[in-house]
Design a protein around this motif. Sequence first.
Motif, short mmCIF file in Angstrom:
data_model
loop_
_atom_site.label_atom_id
_atom_site.label_comp_id
_atom_site.label_asym_id
_atom_site.label_seq_id
_atom_site.Cartn_x
_atom_site.Cartn_y
_atom_site.Cartn_z
N SER A 90 0.82 -1.20 0.00
CA SER A 90 0.00 0.00 0.00
C SER A 90 0.87 1.26 0.00
O SER A 90 2.00 1.26 0.49
CB SER A 90 -0.90 0.00 1.24
N THR A 91 0.31 2.33 -0.54
CA THR A 91 1.02 3.61 -0.52
C THR A 91 0.74 4.38 0.77
O THR A 91 1.35 5.41 1.02
CB THR A 91 0.57 4.48 -1.71
N TYR A 92 -0.17 3.87 1.59
CA TYR A 92 -0.50 4.53 2.86
C TYR A 92 0.45 4.06 3.96
O TYR A 92 0.94 2.94 3.95
CB TYR A 92 -1.94 4.20 3.29
N MET A 100 -2.34 -2.62 5.36
CA MET A 100 -2.22 -4.05 5.59
C MET A 100 -0.90 -4.55 5.00
O MET A 100 -0.53 -4.15 3.90
CB MET A 100 -3.39 -4.81 4.95
N GLN A 101 -0.22 -5.38 5.74
CA GLN A 101 1.05 -5.93 5.28
C GLN A 101 0.94 -7.45 5.14
O GLN A 101 0.54 -8.13 6.08
CB GLN A 101 2.17 -5.60 6.29
N SER A 102 1.27 -7.96 3.97
CA SER A 102 1.29 -9.40 3.77
C SER A 102 2.73 -9.83 3.50
O SER A 102 3.57 -9.01 3.13
CB SER A 102 0.40 -9.81 2.60
N LYS A 103 3.00 -11.10 3.70
CA LYS A 103 4.34 -11.62 3.50
C LYS A 103 4.32 -12.65 2.38
O LYS A 103 3.47 -13.54 2.37
CB LYS A 103 4.85 -12.27 4.78
N LEU A 104 5.26 -12.52 1.45
CA LEU A 104 5.37 -13.51 0.38
C LEU A 104 5.66 -14.88 0.99
O LEU A 104 6.48 -15.01 1.89
CB LEU A 104 6.47 -13.12 -0.61
N GLY A 105 4.98 -15.88 0.49
CA GLY A 105 5.15 -17.22 1.02
C GLY A 105 4.23 -17.53 2.17
O GLY A 105 4.13 -18.68 2.61
N TYR A 106 3.53 -16.51 2.69
CA TYR A 106 2.63 -16.73 3.83
C TYR A 106 1.44 -17.56 3.37
O TYR A 106 0.96 -17.42 2.26
CB TYR A 106 2.15 -15.38 4.37
N GLY A 117 -10.27 -5.91 12.03
CA GLY A 117 -9.95 -4.61 11.45
C GLY A 117 -9.53 -4.64 10.00
O GLY A 117 -9.11 -3.62 9.46
N VAL A 118 -9.66 -5.80 9.34
CA VAL A 118 -9.22 -5.94 7.96
C VAL A 118 -10.39 -6.36 7.08
O VAL A 118 -11.18 -7.22 7.44
CB VAL A 118 -8.09 -6.99 7.84
N ARG A 119 -10.45 -5.75 5.91
CA ARG A 119 -11.46 -6.10 4.91
C ARG A 119 -10.78 -6.30 3.56
O ARG A 119 -9.95 -5.48 3.16
CB ARG A 119 -12.51 -5.00 4.81
N CYS A 120 -11.14 -7.37 2.86
CA CYS A 120 -10.52 -7.67 1.56
C CYS A 120 -11.58 -8.02 0.53
O CYS A 120 -12.64 -8.54 0.87
CB CYS A 120 -9.54 -8.84 1.67
N MET A 121 -11.26 -7.75 -0.73
CA MET A 121 -12.08 -8.17 -1.87
C MET A 121 -11.15 -8.84 -2.87
O MET A 121 -10.00 -8.41 -3.05
CB MET A 121 -12.78 -6.97 -2.51
N ALA A 122 -11.65 -9.92 -3.51
CA ALA A 122 -10.79 -10.67 -4.44
C ALA A 122 -11.57 -11.15 -5.63
O ALA A 122 -12.80 -11.25 -5.61
CB ALA A 122 -10.16 -11.86 -3.71
N PHE A 159 -7.88 -3.75 2.69
CA PHE A 159 -8.11 -2.45 3.30
C PHE A 159 -8.12 -2.55 4.83
O PHE A 159 -8.68 -3.51 5.37
CB PHE A 159 -9.49 -1.89 2.93
N PRO A 160 -7.59 -1.55 5.52
CA PRO A 160 -7.94 -1.42 6.93
C PRO A 160 -9.43 -1.06 6.98
O PRO A 160 -9.90 -0.27 6.16
CB PRO A 160 -7.08 -0.26 7.42
#
Length: 276
Positions: free
Chosen positions: A130-132, A136-142, A209-214, A232-233
């Motif tokens: 994110s540019t903010y 939300m931070q994700s990790k590659l391989g997670y 506190g996290v919302r996602c769309m896919a 998104f937060p």
Amino acid sequence: MSMSSQHSPKTENVAAVLKVFSVLEALVEERSAGLADLAHTAMTSKSTAHRLLQTMADLGYVAQDPDTEKYHLTLKLFSLGAKSLRGQEDVLRVADRVMGGLSRATGEAINLGVMDGHDQRVTYIHKYDSTYSLAMQSKLGYRNPLHSTSLGKALLAFRADDEVNDRLARMQFVKLAPRTITDAATLHTELMQVRATGIAEEIEESEAGVRCMATPVLDHMGTSAAAISVAFPLFRFDEAKKPEIAAQLRAAGLEASRALGYSGAAIGTASPVGAG
């Protein structure tokens, strides 16, 4: 020779493999660790842990800091993991372009996930941060459970009914957050909605506190090869912009899917994957 003695070499080999992977996973999580901690993690003696680590060092996967005497992984394991993604090269290539566009359009974190062939999990293989500053931070391989993530729902919804039912039957439905789905019937109903709309959602189901769309990335058979999400937060999600974000996701997923050979007019009810 007794039955127990016949099986003991196999049992010992399995135990050794389990110990090796316990050490590897501990080093991934901790980055570096001492012999005593690694022996404790692998539930073995210091002498056994030392022999394992020495062998792993001889193979080039582990190194020891001469000053701290702590062990750490080398880049050889990363190289092995990178090579294992060779089968995903086409997916990574076609997804990267559309993910960049979504990143610029939303400013939020964009993730690419693929379904684990064995476990009921989704693995994150590519991302745009994110540019903010608060994001939300994700990790590659997670690896996250399919049932609690928008990526997992998008992947699972666009698989054949037999696979969907089989995976649902094998899920543990662990509750991870306030609104995690914890039963197969509810998830199945939601998966059918995802098939119809081409959009999967996750609202505080994996993390509070996290919302996602896919949306899925489909291959030439209309089967999910990957999925792309926007995370998104919860405090920054604007409900009024949801239709616009959904449209951007659908367009990105369709563009990536067409590059993989999908010929459908849209992602959703036009998919050749039948309803359950």
